[in-house]
Design a protein around this motif. Structure first.
Motif, short mmCIF file in Angstrom:
data_model
loop_
_atom_site.label_atom_id
_atom_site.label_comp_id
_atom_site.label_asym_id
_atom_site.label_seq_id
_atom_site.Cartn_x
_atom_site.Cartn_y
_atom_site.Cartn_z
N GLU A 322 -4.50 -0.34 -5.28
CA GLU A 322 -5.27 -0.90 -6.39
C GLU A 322 -4.40 -1.11 -7.61
N GLN A 323 -3.48 -0.18 -7.87
CA GLN A 323 -2.58 -0.36 -9.01
C GLN A 323 -1.61 -1.51 -8.77
N LEU A 324 -1.16 -1.67 -7.52
CA LEU A 324 -0.34 -2.83 -7.18
C LEU A 324 -1.14 -4.13 -7.39
N HIS A 325 -2.38 -4.08 -6.97
CA HIS A 325 -3.27 -5.24 -7.13
C HIS A 325 -3.40 -5.62 -8.60
N GLN A 326 -3.68 -4.65 -9.45
CA GLN A 326 -3.85 -4.92 -10.87
C GLN A 326 -2.56 -5.43 -11.50
N ALA A 327 -1.42 -4.86 -11.08
CA ALA A 327 -0.14 -5.33 -11.62
C ALA A 327 0.13 -6.77 -11.20
N LEU A 328 -0.24 -7.10 -9.98
CA LEU A 328 -0.05 -8.47 -9.49
C LEU A 328 -0.94 -9.45 -10.24
N ILE A 329 -2.18 -9.06 -10.49
CA ILE A 329 -3.09 -9.92 -11.22
C ILE A 329 -2.61 -10.13 -12.66
N ARG A 330 -2.13 -9.04 -13.28
CA ARG A 330 -1.60 -9.18 -14.65
C ARG A 330 -0.39 -10.12 -14.67
N HIS A 331 0.46 -9.99 -13.67
CA HIS A 331 1.68 -10.81 -13.64
C HIS A 331 1.35 -12.28 -13.50
N THR A 332 0.41 -12.61 -12.63
CA THR A 332 0.07 -14.01 -12.35
C THR A 332 -1.08 -14.51 -13.21
N GLU A 333 -1.66 -13.61 -14.04
CA GLU A 333 -2.84 -13.94 -14.83
C GLU A 333 -3.98 -14.43 -13.95
N GLY A 334 -4.08 -13.82 -12.78
CA GLY A 334 -5.18 -14.11 -11.87
C GLY A 334 -5.01 -15.38 -11.06
N ASP A 335 -3.85 -16.04 -11.17
CA ASP A 335 -3.64 -17.32 -10.47
C ASP A 335 -2.64 -17.13 -9.34
N LEU A 336 -3.13 -16.63 -8.20
CA LEU A 336 -2.26 -16.43 -7.05
C LEU A 336 -2.00 -17.77 -6.36
N ALA A 337 -0.73 -18.05 -6.09
CA ALA A 337 -0.38 -19.30 -5.42
C ALA A 337 -0.42 -19.17 -3.91
N ASP A 338 -0.39 -17.95 -3.40
CA ASP A 338 -0.41 -17.73 -1.95
C ASP A 338 -1.22 -16.49 -1.65
N ASP A 339 -1.68 -16.40 -0.40
CA ASP A 339 -2.44 -15.22 0.00
C ASP A 339 -1.55 -13.99 0.01
N VAL A 340 -2.19 -12.84 -0.09
CA VAL A 340 -1.47 -11.57 -0.16
C VAL A 340 -2.10 -10.60 0.84
N ALA A 341 -1.26 -9.94 1.62
CA ALA A 341 -1.72 -8.88 2.52
C ALA A 341 -0.73 -7.73 2.44
N MET A 342 -1.25 -6.50 2.40
CA MET A 342 -0.40 -5.31 2.31
C MET A 342 -1.00 -4.18 3.14
N ILE A 343 -0.13 -3.39 3.74
CA ILE A 343 -0.50 -2.14 4.38
C ILE A 343 0.37 -1.05 3.77
N LEU A 344 -0.25 0.02 3.31
CA LEU A 344 0.49 1.18 2.81
C LEU A 344 0.28 2.33 3.77
N ALA A 345 1.38 2.94 4.19
CA ALA A 345 1.33 4.07 5.12
C ALA A 345 2.11 5.23 4.53
N ASP A 346 1.41 6.33 4.22
CA ASP A 346 2.04 7.55 3.70
C ASP A 346 2.30 8.51 4.85
N ARG A 347 3.54 8.98 4.96
CA ARG A 347 3.86 9.98 5.99
C ARG A 347 3.28 11.31 5.52
N HIS A 348 2.33 11.83 6.29
CA HIS A 348 1.58 13.01 5.86
C HIS A 348 2.17 14.29 6.42
N ASP A 349 2.40 14.33 7.69
CA ASP A 349 2.98 15.53 8.30
C ASP A 349 3.65 15.13 9.60
N ILE A 350 4.31 16.10 10.22
CA ILE A 350 5.00 15.89 11.51
C ILE A 350 4.54 16.93 12.49
#
Length: 350
Positions: A322-350
């Motif tokens: 969500e913070q990445l999303h907000q930073a991206l929106i601020r950077h582009t002022e809400g005008d995305l020129a291309d679609d965006v997809a992200m996956i975040l994976a946190d290594r939790h344990d082994i």
């Protein structure tokens, strides 16, 4: 065109050519504006014609004649009718576009599902943003599944938009979801996706009513086994970023490989996955090029690594994205020129 006609009328009325009757020409201005310019354009055209009528009537000392008042009445009737008509047409078009957008979004959500919050040794989340004006359906794809070989994730980008792109996305994801559970070799999982896309390419000369899957697809497949590593197969896709102790590092492949669909251009395809350390506490971000190619008004690209490093370390995966999303929106002022997809994976344990 409406304003060119208005200019022509003004020239005629203010020159010796004013003996030409310009009433019908001036009446056409708000009518044409109603067809092409919407309510605001119609109002502007009506105001312009009124100003021209007053100016020319004063210049030619025509006040008090029947012709002047007839012109004013005709302009008023046409302007009101044009405004009402253009408002109704605009409202109908907006409703139709909203309906098409809802259908497009529903179709995309059927294909792209949110990833589970917990997958074996990783905590995960996903984010998909449409760029689009209108009802464009994007070609970004992602998925994460837990298998007997570990957690397997894919992120990719199909060239193009519309139905052909979403069909290619469905084909690639269908192949991945099947192969991820049965192919022990990660390279074969990628090959299955490539083969599925090749089968769907329409041969030249086929019926135009069939959907074309043209071009290529960049793709990245990641595998997180029980060991403290992440294994990657990268076919022309932006490298994932690994965030460790507040520093983001791109996991670059040792040699570039072509996207899916361009295998005939080279014989140097990856024969095995590349491994990178992936320890507890590390964060892995898989993303499409719509993120790093997002520009601001000055043409500057979005600085993804620095933005990741600036997010607090204790943020959960949803909070981080969500913070990445907000930073991206601020950077582009809400005008995305291309679609965006992200996956975040946190290594939790082994």
């Amino acid at each position: 065109m409406p304003f060119l006609i208005a200019l022509a009328v003004l020239v005629i009325e203010l020159t010796p050519a004013h003996f030409i009757y310009t009433g019908p020409l001036l009446t056409a201005v708000p009518a044409l504006a109603a067809v092409a310019m919407g309510p605001k354009g119609t109002t502007a055209a009506a105001a312009l014609t009124l100003a021209i009528s007053v100016t020319t009537a004063t210049y030619n000392d025509a006040w008090g004649t029947l012709q002047v008042y007839t012109n004013f009445l005709a302009l008023a009737l046409v302007s009101v009718a044009g405004f009402i008509t253009s408002s109704a047409v605009q409202a109908r078009r907006r409703r139709e576009l909203d309906q098409v957008r809802r259908i497009a979004v529903a179709a995309q959500e059927v294909v792209l599902r949110p990833v589970p919050a917990r997958l074996g040794p990783v905590l995960a989340d996903s984010l998909c943003l449409a760029a689009g004006t209108g009802a464009r359906v994007g070609g970004d794809l992602y998925e994460a599944v837990q298998t007997r070989y570990g957690v397997r994730m894919i992120v990719g980008d199909v060239r193009g938009k519309g139905l052909s792109a979403i069909r290619a996305v469905a084909v690639a994801l269908g192949a991945f979801r099947e192969a991820a559970h049965y192919e022990d070799d990660l390279v074969e999982v990628m090959n299955r996706c490539a083969a599925a896309l090749r089968r769907e390419v329409l041969v030249p000369g086929a019926c135009e009513s069939e959907v074309l899957l043209e071009g290529f697809t960049t793709a990245l497949i990641a595998q997180v086994p029980d060991e403290p590593v992440v294994q990657l197969i990268n076919r022309g896709h932006p490298p994932p970023l690994l965030l460790r102790r507040g520093r983001a590092t791109a996991l670059m492949p040792s040699s570039p490989s072509p996207p899916l669909g361009l295998e005939d251009l080279t014989t140097d395809l990856p024969g095995k996955p590349e491994s990178y350390p992936y320890m507890p506490g590390d964060r892995l971000l898989l993303y499409t090029d719509g993120v790093i190619e997002a520009r601001n008004q000055d043409g500057d690209f979005f600085t993804l690594p620095q933005t990741m490093e600036g997010i607090r370390a204790d943020a959960t995966p949803p909070e981080f994205l969500e913070q990445l999303h907000q930073a991206l929106i601020r950077h582009t002022e809400g005008d995305l020129a291309d679609d965006v997809a992200m996956i975040l994976a946190d290594r939790h344990d082994i």
